[in-house]
Design an enzyme around this catalytic site. Structure first.
Site, PDB file in Angstrom:
ATOM      1  N   ARG A 175       0.815  -1.225   0.000  1.00  0.00           N
ATOM      2  CA  ARG A 175       0.000   0.000   0.000  1.00  0.00           C
ATOM      3  C   ARG A 175       0.848   1.275   0.000  1.00  0.00           C
ATOM      4  O   ARG A 175       0.499   2.262   0.623  1.00  0.00           O
ATOM      5  CB  ARG A 175      -0.963   0.007   1.198  1.00  0.00           C
ATOM      6  CG  ARG A 175      -1.904  -1.198   1.240  1.00  0.00           C
ATOM      7  CD  ARG A 175      -2.849  -1.240   0.038  1.00  0.00           C
ATOM      8  NE  ARG A 175      -3.651  -2.446   0.044  1.00  0.00           N
ATOM      9  CZ  ARG A 175      -3.351  -3.550  -0.641  1.00  0.00           C
ATOM     10  NH1 ARG A 175      -2.273  -3.591  -1.402  1.00  0.00           N
ATOM     11  NH2 ARG A 175      -4.135  -4.606  -0.601  1.00  0.00           N
ATOM     12  N   SER A 225     -11.422  -1.976   2.004  1.00  0.00           N
ATOM     13  CA  SER A 225     -10.858  -2.360   3.305  1.00  0.00           C
ATOM     14  C   SER A 225     -10.499  -1.097   4.083  1.00  0.00           C
ATOM     15  O   SER A 225      -9.796  -0.232   3.573  1.00  0.00           O
ATOM     16  CB  SER A 225      -9.598  -3.202   3.116  1.00  0.00           C
ATOM     17  OG  SER A 225      -9.927  -4.402   2.477  1.00  0.00           O
ATOM     18  N   GLU A 295      -6.334   2.162   6.172  1.00  0.00           N
ATOM     19  CA  GLU A 295      -5.880   2.067   4.774  1.00  0.00           C
ATOM     20  C   GLU A 295      -6.534   3.174   3.959  1.00  0.00           C
ATOM     21  O   GLU A 295      -5.978   3.666   2.999  1.00  0.00           O
ATOM     22  CB  GLU A 295      -6.273   0.693   4.204  1.00  0.00           C
ATOM     23  CG  GLU A 295      -5.805   0.486   2.785  1.00  0.00           C
ATOM     24  CD  GLU A 295      -5.986  -0.955   2.319  1.00  0.00           C
ATOM     25  OE1 GLU A 295      -6.541  -1.140   1.230  1.00  0.00           O
ATOM     26  OE2 GLU A 295      -5.544  -1.868   3.030  1.00  0.00           O
TER      27      GLU A 295
END
Length: 302
Positions: A175, A225, A295
């Site tokens: 990420r 998410s 996230e």
């Protein structure tokens, strides 16, 4: 400042539509977000001029993609918000290489790859984001990541130069990419895929789609998410084991279907989501000693 900006855009890019006070909930998959002072969706030629005008007017600039991993504050976004969308969504296939604009939706690129019997992008078919956003955060799902297939990205640098940077220069990890810290704007990417029978590609995409529908709360708006995967754990399982399945703040709720997702049950505000995230972080930390890191990217005024 505002009138000077509008006047300059009108003179230099008359064909570009500038939306004033545009509700950002229309541009995020969460369906949450206050008004952007100015919102535009330029093409590659317009974006450079636009940034020049914003700089002359001392106007802050925020860049968003498909809004799929985004929480925009209820106070909205000051200055200019650039949506990387249809104007930068061209997809071209040449041998095993796909060149896609930053605004191209991942599902559309994966579909184009399947048509050309090119495998390697199946994992991305169900991610509701764009190529630009996928590069910025090295998007991934079901064991695949953008870093597995990307060759290079075309970016607009902070000083207005367009350049191509390699996969190594992008510094891709879980990420993460160097794009935000360098102040780059992704304009497009080159992806290297491999020849594969079309029926196999489509079967795998269908299987992953089925898995997604079965396990994820696609019936409600969300930003995907909510938390990054902590090392050695699954975020969703930690949230579930903390007894937070279905936990709500206002219309923001920990999904009953998948505890790794926070969903908007109707009229959730950014403040609701933020409060819920903090509650979840605190409960998981107290019970398991694990710090959950969001996230979802948060921008604008909260």
């Amino acid at each position: 400042m505002d009138q000077r900006f509008l006047k300059s855009v009108g003179e230099q890019i008359p064909e570009l539509k500038v939306l004033e006070g545009e509700p950002m909930k229309k541009h995020t998959t969460f369906r949450i977000g206050g008004p952007a002072d100015f919102y535009v969706e330029p093409d590659e030629k317009q974006i450079k001029k636009l940034l020049g005008i914003a700089k002359e007017c001392d106007m802050p600039v925020t860049v968003v993609g498909n809004g799929s991993n985004l929480l925009v504050g209820d106070g909205g976004i000051r200055g200019l918000t650039i949506g990387i969308g249809k104007g930068l969504s061209k997809i071209e296939v040449s041998d095993n290489m796909i060149t896609a604009g930053a605004g191209a939706i991942l599902a559309a690129v994966a579909s184009k790859a399947a048509e050309a019997s090119l495998g390697g992008m199946e994992f991305a078919a169900g991610i509701p984001g764009s190529i630009g956003g996928a590069v910025v955060m090295n998007a991934g799902a079901y064991g695949g990541e953008i870093k597995d297939i990307i060759v290079s990205a075309t970016v607009l640098t902070a000083d207005g130069q367009i350049k191509e940077i390699t996969k190594d220069e992008l510094d891709l990890s879980y990420r993460h990419s160097c794009v935000p810290e360098k102040g780059y704007i992704v304009l497009g990417a080159k992806l290297l895929l491999c020849k594969k029978p079309q029926d196999e590609i489509r079967a795998e995409m269908a299987q992953l789609r089925e898995k997604r529908v079965e396990k994820q709360p696609l019936e409600y708006p969300s930003a995907g998410s909510t938390f990054k995967r902590p090392e050695g754990y699954f975020a969703g399982k930690l949230v579930m084991d903390a007894g937070l399945r279905g936990y709500s703040v206002g219309d923001a709720q920990v999904s009953e279907k998948h505890c790794g997702f926070v969903v908007n049950k109707g009229n959730a505000t950014a403040a609701d989501v933020l409060a819920l995230i903090k509650d979840v972080q605190q409960r998981v930390s107290e019970q398991f000693g694990v710090q959950l890191e969001p996230e979802v990217k948060m921008i604008g005024e909260f």
